[in-house]
Design a protein around this motif. Sequence first.
Motif, PDB file in Angstrom:
ATOM      1  N   VAL B  85       0.853  -1.198   0.000  1.00 38.68           N
ATOM      2  CA  VAL B  85       0.000   0.000   0.000  1.00 38.68           C
ATOM      3  C   VAL B  85       0.889   1.249   0.000  1.00 38.68           C
ATOM      4  O   VAL B  85       0.686   2.177  -0.798  1.00 38.68           O
ATOM      5  N   CYS B  86       1.894   1.261   0.890  1.00 37.95           N
ATOM      6  CA  CYS B  86       2.807   2.418   0.988  1.00 37.95           C
ATOM      7  C   CYS B  86       3.538   2.659  -0.329  1.00 37.95           C
ATOM      8  O   CYS B  86       3.596   3.779  -0.833  1.00 37.95           O
ATOM      9  N   GLN B  87       4.122   1.591  -0.864  1.00 39.37           N
ATOM     10  CA  GLN B  87       4.902   1.729  -2.096  1.00 39.37           C
ATOM     11  C   GLN B  87       4.034   2.144  -3.277  1.00 39.37           C
ATOM     12  O   GLN B  87       4.405   3.013  -4.051  1.00 39.37           O
ATOM     13  N   ALA B  88       2.855   1.534  -3.381  1.00 40.58           N
ATOM     14  CA  ALA B  88       1.990   1.827  -4.525  1.00 40.58           C
ATOM     15  C   ALA B  88       1.466   3.254  -4.453  1.00 40.58           C
ATOM     16  O   ALA B  88       1.311   3.920  -5.478  1.00 40.58           O
ATOM     17  N   GLY B  93       1.651   8.021  -7.450  1.00 41.11           N
ATOM     18  CA  GLY B  93       1.813   9.483  -7.420  1.00 41.11           C
ATOM     19  C   GLY B  93       2.905   9.939  -8.387  1.00 41.11           C
ATOM     20  O   GLY B  93       2.723  10.908  -9.134  1.00 41.11           O
ATOM     21  N   VAL B  94       4.013   9.230  -8.390  1.00 41.54           N
ATOM     22  CA  VAL B  94       5.122   9.566  -9.297  1.00 41.54           C
ATOM     23  C   VAL B  94       4.668   9.416 -10.754  1.00 41.54           C
ATOM     24  O   VAL B  94       4.910  10.297 -11.591  1.00 41.54           O
ATOM     25  N   PHE B  95       3.950   8.325 -11.052  1.00 41.10           N
ATOM     26  CA  PHE B  95       3.480   8.105 -12.425  1.00 41.10           C
ATOM     27  C   PHE B  95       2.480   9.192 -12.841  1.00 41.10           C
ATOM     28  O   PHE B  95       2.544   9.723 -13.956  1.00 41.10           O
ATOM     29  N   PHE B  96       1.585   9.538 -11.940  1.00 37.42           N
ATOM     30  CA  PHE B  96       0.608  10.594 -12.248  1.00 37.42           C
ATOM     31  C   PHE B  96       1.318  11.926 -12.530  1.00 37.42           C
ATOM     32  O   PHE B  96       0.920  12.673 -13.435  1.00 37.42           O
ATOM     33  N   ALA B  97       2.358  12.226 -11.744  1.00 43.27           N
ATOM     34  CA  ALA B  97       3.102  13.475 -11.977  1.00 43.27           C
ATOM     35  C   ALA B  97       3.795  13.445 -13.342  1.00 43.27           C
ATOM     36  O   ALA B  97       3.829  14.443 -14.060  1.00 43.27           O
ATOM     37  N   GLU B  98       4.303  12.259 -13.716  1.00 39.61           N
ATOM     38  CA  GLU B  98       4.969  12.136 -15.015  1.00 39.61           C
ATOM     39  C   GLU B  98       3.991  12.336 -16.171  1.00 39.61           C
ATOM     40  O   GLU B  98       4.282  13.049 -17.135  1.00 39.61           O
ATOM     41  N   PRO B 141     -16.641  -0.560  15.363  1.00 39.05           N
ATOM     42  CA  PRO B 141     -17.645  -0.386  14.302  1.00 39.05           C
ATOM     43  C   PRO B 141     -16.966  -0.363  12.937  1.00 39.05           C
ATOM     44  O   PRO B 141     -15.784  -0.039  12.837  1.00 39.05           O
ATOM     45  N   GLN B 142     -17.704  -0.743  11.902  1.00 41.26           N
ATOM     46  CA  GLN B 142     -17.171  -0.592  10.547  1.00 41.26           C
ATOM     47  C   GLN B 142     -17.462   0.816  10.063  1.00 41.26           C
ATOM     48  O   GLN B 142     -18.499   1.386  10.394  1.00 41.26           O
ATOM     49  N   TYR B 143     -16.539   1.356   9.306  1.00 38.38           N
ATOM     50  CA  TYR B 143     -16.729   2.689   8.731  1.00 38.38           C
ATOM     51  C   TYR B 143     -16.603   2.600   7.230  1.00 38.38           C
ATOM     52  O   TYR B 143     -15.841   1.802   6.706  1.00 38.38           O
ATOM     53  N   MET B 144     -17.343   3.473   6.533  1.00 39.97           N
ATOM     54  CA  MET B 144     -17.132   3.641   5.104  1.00 39.97           C
ATOM     55  C   MET B 144     -15.680   4.069   4.898  1.00 39.97           C
ATOM     56  O   MET B 144     -15.196   4.978   5.593  1.00 39.97           O
ATOM     57  N   ALA B 145     -15.000   3.459   3.958  1.00 37.20           N
ATOM     58  CA  ALA B 145     -13.609   3.836   3.707  1.00 37.20           C
ATOM     59  C   ALA B 145     -13.243   3.477   2.284  1.00 37.20           C
ATOM     60  O   ALA B 145     -13.570   2.388   1.817  1.00 37.20           O
ATOM     61  N   MET B 146     -12.593   4.377   1.612  1.00 40.96           N
ATOM     62  CA  MET B 146     -12.197   4.123   0.238  1.00 40.96           C
ATOM     63  C   MET B 146     -10.769   4.600   0.051  1.00 40.96           C
ATOM     64  O   MET B 146     -10.437   5.721   0.398  1.00 40.96           O
ATOM     65  N   LEU B 147      -9.945   3.706  -0.448  1.00 43.28           N
ATOM     66  CA  LEU B 147      -8.524   4.021  -0.629  1.00 43.28           C
ATOM     67  C   LEU B 147      -8.236   4.312  -2.095  1.00 43.28           C
ATOM     68  O   LEU B 147      -8.420   3.448  -2.946  1.00 43.28           O
ATOM     69  N   ASP B 148      -7.801   5.533  -2.365  1.00 51.67           N
ATOM     70  CA  ASP B 148      -7.325   5.873  -3.704  1.00 51.67           C
ATOM     71  C   ASP B 148      -5.816   6.036  -3.624  1.00 51.67           C
ATOM     72  O   ASP B 148      -5.321   6.834  -2.835  1.00 51.67           O
ATOM     73  N   LEU B 149      -5.077   5.304  -4.442  1.00 54.51           N
ATOM     74  CA  LEU B 149      -3.620   5.426  -4.456  1.00 54.51           C
ATOM     75  C   LEU B 149      -3.194   6.644  -5.270  1.00 54.51           C
ATOM     76  O   LEU B 149      -3.870   7.028  -6.219  1.00 54.51           O
ATOM     77  N   GLY B 150      -2.032   7.196  -4.938  1.00 48.83           N
ATOM     78  CA  GLY B 150      -1.467   8.317  -5.712  1.00 48.83           C
ATOM     79  C   GLY B 150      -1.321   9.530  -4.832  1.00 48.83           C
ATOM     80  O   GLY B 150      -2.076  10.500  -4.959  1.00 48.83           O
TER      81      GLY B 150
END
Lengths: 413, 413
Positions: B85-88, B93-98, B141-150
């Motif tokens: 997760v950390c690396q991706a 982010g690097v790819f998006f900047a490129e 409790p469960q929470y709504m959570a969404m992970l977007d990389l970058g």
Amino acid sequence: MPDRFPLPDYLAQIHAALEKQTRMILGLHSGTSADGPTGAVARVTGAGETARLDLVAHRTFPYPRALRELVLAVMEQRTGSVDRVCQADVAVGVFFAEIAAELVSEAGLTMDDIDLVASSGQVTYQVIPGQRPEHSWEGLPQYMAMLDLGDGGTIASQTGKLTLSGLRRKDNAVGGFGAPLVPFGDWVNFRHPTKDRVVWNIGGICNATIIPAGAPYDAVWAFDAGPGNMVIDWIAVEASSGRLTYDEDGRIAASGQVSPELLAHGLRAEFINQDPPKAAARQLFGDRFATEFKRVGQGLGLASADLVATATALTAEVIARHQSRYIDPKCRAAELVFSGGGALNPVLMQMIAERVAPTPVVTSDAFGVPVDCREVFAMILIANETLHGRPSNCPLATGAARATCLGHIDIPA
Amino acid sequence: MPDRFPLPDYLAQIHAALEKQTRMILGLHSGTSADGPTGAVARVTGAGETARLDLVAHRTFPYPRALRELVLAVMEQRTGSVDRVCQADVAVGVFFAEIAAELVSEAGLTMDDIDLVASSGQVTYQVIPGQRPEHSWEGLPQYMAMLDLGDGGTIASQTGKLTLSGLRRKDNAVGGFGAPLVPFGDWVNFRHPTKDRVVWNIGGICNATIIPAGAPYDAVWAFDAGPGNMVIDWIAVEASSGRLTYDEDGRIAASGQVSPELLAHGLRAEFINQDPPKAAARQLFGDRFATEFKRVGQGLGLASADLVATATALTAEVIARHQSRYIDPKCRAAELVFSGGGALNPVLMQMIAERVAPTPVVTSDAFGVPVDCREVFAMILIANETLHGRPSNCPLATGAARATCLGHIDIPA
């Protein structure tokens, strides 16, 4: 701004905070031990050279057991799955927002009195290229990356305040370790025009900040030295079958004997023998290191108390060696200042004092910084710098290519 | 601002962007199929009711193979470990900047022409309480959570531009699914004073936005219906032993036969039969669903091409059923508008057309929105709203308790 655009609320809030002589900033931070976050409310004036912080209220809030267990699970590669990362990020954010409200109330304030929330979240996972070969993904370069749990959007939404979080990511983005982040706060709180200052923090990892007499911020340096409380805590938890979470007041260590053989084994860890600048991922002295440390100690016939005593001596020796090798040749401090949970362990502090004598050892309280507030003060002061558009990372400490503004801004609306 | 504070650079940049009649915003988005991000540069004027977008340049950039594999690994609980997760997060982010730099250059612009970068990152993992019981952590409790990389800090640092990212988190924070985020963009780009509009997107998941004639934004609604391209892609990859990443032009589907039994099996998925509002975590129609779909199909003696044809029919049937059950009773669109990769699959589009006849089926290009730009346009328009301090989520679509500003701001300095 032309008339056709009324100033958006968030900009009005930023302007108002900047225009104030004194800003009230609420800081939140939880370190590598993951006992629970420390919250602090402080009055902050100025910025850069003129920055000054006055403490209003502070408290450390232990995590509820289930949340701490989730956080600890996310810290390890084996148990830190993506679904848990997602859940913990929000759950920690919710908890941080709750303690922010409690702290404000305890201080006799309301959220209306707060200009800004600064959260460095829960330190969780750190990738430092080269430190852990299993991190590599074939065909991709490794990047510095540090994950702090505690979604800033959740905190902004629930506190209703402008929130700065993700404080380490921009330092990562310019090639820095993302840690330590304390140097700016240390420079504000401990610097002296004519005296060198050395400030050690003993959290999960131990680190030092060195502030030469009269130094500008860019002459401050810092580094992680090795294990702080992590190995001691781990052995104490094991020795008490989970009854204890740490060796309170060093009682177990006091009842054991330090083993020179096991100490020598611990000191052979590669990281401890590297030259600064350096930062230690928490995982470097986590389960794997502690398990091996215990195995070697048991092979030497040591009792549990001896293991705890030797883990305590390991931290003391790590500090003394780094002090004499790297700091003493460059700077002569009248005393060594200590903060962090380890500063409350009298057995550890005695071991350090013996090794650095005749230099006296004091805690940061003597400088107006409670031992559990040094890091959260740093986060508050970093947020104040970012608000002013000023950089606050410490390239000499993190290895970053350049100074950069830290953190991202979440709008409460 | 009083004289003692010169306007910090980041505030000056925000003011400058707001003062412009036309802002140049660069958007970046990569959806559930994870083929690679679409970047778009657009001129944006106004905000809210007056917002308007004109496309300058756009392109979809396939991920390098190693990066795509890492992203796909992070999408699954079993392989999505915290170190990845950390690396991706940084690698994306690097790819998006490129690609931001490439796109600007292709458009004959420089980064100086760009006022703001809007990145919704790479959709990766979504936790929706109740959808996946293994997500629960005992005692929390469960929470709504969404992970977007970058990482937005990486993008801001490398592009040198103010960057809005983490667009879904604040919707999660007020109890929303964090998806779909397209409604605001759809309202800007497709609404009509006297005609109802229905816009379907066929990405990994398929979803619809319904914009009643002359509706204010808070009357727009939207929902995820079920699998879009995900199951088709998965079966095509398997059928070609990894040679294909999707069924180009529907060629495999065209050579197979739809199995009514397997189609009926697919349609029994619980999510497909729930009433809106609803959002589907990508994982809901991921490996597990596709593996079972294939297993059942093989048990029926179906060939690979039949499996692909039936997966294609499943998406068509999901769209047709949701259209007739939930949309037609409330709104009569002169035509159904399609976008997303699925809109380029003629076999799928033909299957849909047959099922929704006599209502005609068109692609979003007819409305000035290239089929691969609908989502990135939405992200650009959301960032423009946040810049103005305005909310842009769609509570009727995400189930959020209230409207909220989306995204956090990273300062380039």
